[in-house]
Design a protein around this motif. Sequence first.
Motif, PDB file in Angstrom:
ATOM      1  N   TRP A  84       0.827  -1.212   0.000  1.00  0.00           N
ATOM      2  CA  TRP A  84       0.000   0.000   0.000  1.00  0.00           C
ATOM      3  C   TRP A  84       0.859   1.258   0.000  1.00  0.00           C
ATOM      4  O   TRP A  84       0.630   2.170  -0.792  1.00  0.00           O
ATOM      5  CB  TRP A  84      -0.917   0.051   1.213  1.00  0.00           C
ATOM      6  N   ARG A  87       2.527   2.043  -3.230  1.00  0.00           N
ATOM      7  CA  ARG A  87       1.564   2.573  -4.212  1.00  0.00           C
ATOM      8  C   ARG A  87       1.229   4.034  -3.911  1.00  0.00           C
ATOM      9  O   ARG A  87       1.129   4.853  -4.828  1.00  0.00           O
ATOM     10  CB  ARG A  87       0.290   1.733  -4.232  1.00  0.00           C
ATOM     11  N   TRP A  88       1.022   4.334  -2.632  1.00  0.00           N
ATOM     12  CA  TRP A  88       0.722   5.726  -2.278  1.00  0.00           C
ATOM     13  C   TRP A  88       1.846   6.649  -2.733  1.00  0.00           C
ATOM     14  O   TRP A  88       1.595   7.712  -3.297  1.00  0.00           O
ATOM     15  CB  TRP A  88       0.516   5.877  -0.765  1.00  0.00           C
ATOM     16  N   ARG A  89       3.087   6.234  -2.487  1.00  0.00           N
ATOM     17  CA  ARG A  89       4.239   7.047  -2.896  1.00  0.00           C
ATOM     18  C   ARG A  89       4.266   7.188  -4.420  1.00  0.00           C
ATOM     19  O   ARG A  89       4.448   8.296  -4.943  1.00  0.00           O
ATOM     20  CB  ARG A  89       5.538   6.427  -2.389  1.00  0.00           C
ATOM     21  N   ASN A  91       1.904   7.116  -6.443  1.00  0.00           N
ATOM     22  CA  ASN A  91       0.763   7.938  -6.885  1.00  0.00           C
ATOM     23  C   ASN A  91       0.778   9.337  -6.288  1.00  0.00           C
ATOM     24  O   ASN A  91      -0.281   9.967  -6.154  1.00  0.00           O
ATOM     25  CB  ASN A  91      -0.551   7.233  -6.546  1.00  0.00           C
ATOM     26  N   TRP A  93       1.471  10.295  -3.196  1.00  0.00           N
ATOM     27  CA  TRP A  93       0.896  10.253  -1.850  1.00  0.00           C
ATOM     28  C   TRP A  93      -0.624  10.402  -1.868  1.00  0.00           C
ATOM     29  O   TRP A  93      -1.219  11.030  -1.016  1.00  0.00           O
ATOM     30  CB  TRP A  93       1.567  11.242  -0.898  1.00  0.00           C
ATOM     31  N   ARG A  95      -4.100   7.968  -1.897  1.00  0.00           N
ATOM     32  CA  ARG A  95      -4.626   6.616  -1.682  1.00  0.00           C
ATOM     33  C   ARG A  95      -5.436   6.161  -2.887  1.00  0.00           C
ATOM     34  O   ARG A  95      -5.471   4.986  -3.214  1.00  0.00           O
ATOM     35  CB  ARG A  95      -5.514   6.579  -0.436  1.00  0.00           C
ATOM     36  N   ASN A  96      -6.115   7.113  -3.493  1.00  0.00           N
ATOM     37  CA  ASN A  96      -6.886   6.866  -4.712  1.00  0.00           C
ATOM     38  C   ASN A  96      -6.972   8.220  -5.419  1.00  0.00           C
ATOM     39  O   ASN A  96      -6.253   9.145  -5.054  1.00  0.00           O
ATOM     40  CB  ASN A  96      -8.262   6.261  -4.385  1.00  0.00           C
ATOM     41  N   LYS A 100      -6.027  11.837  -0.168  1.00  0.00           N
ATOM     42  CA  LYS A 100      -4.599  11.887   0.116  1.00  0.00           C
ATOM     43  C   LYS A 100      -4.224  10.781   1.105  1.00  0.00           C
ATOM     44  O   LYS A 100      -5.022  10.423   1.978  1.00  0.00           O
ATOM     45  CB  LYS A 100      -4.214  13.237   0.725  1.00  0.00           C
ATOM     46  N   ALA A 101      -3.020  10.278   0.969  1.00  0.00           N
ATOM     47  CA  ALA A 101      -2.499   9.309   1.942  1.00  0.00           C
ATOM     48  C   ALA A 101      -2.267  10.030   3.261  1.00  0.00           C
ATOM     49  O   ALA A 101      -1.920  11.212   3.296  1.00  0.00           O
ATOM     50  CB  ALA A 101      -1.203   8.693   1.443  1.00  0.00           C
ATOM     51  N   PRO A 104       2.196  10.825   5.112  1.00  0.00           N
ATOM     52  CA  PRO A 104       3.191  10.613   4.056  1.00  0.00           C
ATOM     53  C   PRO A 104       4.618  10.904   4.499  1.00  0.00           C
ATOM     54  O   PRO A 104       5.564  10.290   3.996  1.00  0.00           O
ATOM     55  CB  PRO A 104       2.742  11.560   2.937  1.00  0.00           C
ATOM     56  N   TRP A 107       5.686   7.610   6.192  1.00  0.00           N
ATOM     57  CA  TRP A 107       5.769   6.518   5.221  1.00  0.00           C
ATOM     58  C   TRP A 107       6.982   6.694   4.323  1.00  0.00           C
ATOM     59  O   TRP A 107       7.670   5.720   3.997  1.00  0.00           O
ATOM     60  CB  TRP A 107       4.497   6.425   4.380  1.00  0.00           C
TER      61      TRP A 107
END
Length: 169
Positions: A84, A87-89, A91, A93, A95-96, A100-101, A104, A107
């Motif tokens: 996960w 992927r966030w990084r 994209n 940061w 989530r979709n 936003k993640a 960050p 992470w």
Amino acid sequence: MSELKNVTIYTDGSCIGNPGPGGYGVVLLFGNHRKELSGGFRMTTNNRMEIMAAIVGLESLKDTCRVTLYTDSQYLANAIMQGWAQRWRANGWMRNKKEKAINPDLWDRLLKLCDRHEVEFVWVKAHAGNRENERCDQLGREAASRSNLPPDPGYEAGLAKDQTWARLF
């Protein structure tokens, strides 16, 4: 090239309220050697302290190591082992496409450490009698209870705003 050292790290995060004063505890084991680390912040979240514990443990290693990191946070273990956070990084940061993640800043630090070391995250059930996990819990709670804790710059910068989602893990 020399063989990597095998290190075992136990981690736990704690928060008095969520958000509230928080702390982390870390136990590092290598052969007959043992090291305990802890610290805290005046206002933070439990999830930030879970991630911070892993960061502090990995940052304390002087050499590149093969690490088994035990955590009672499914959020932490799954974010790394299921990809996960990577992927966030990748994209930016996110989530979709809309969200936003969370966390960050932490992470990013953790992923860089995972790139340096060979790290396997293993989830352990909290408060189930695992001696080292219980010790980390104690270290984190004691750290969260200290007076004059420093600020958590990432929390205060608003990088952990979506507490509803964060509390699901």
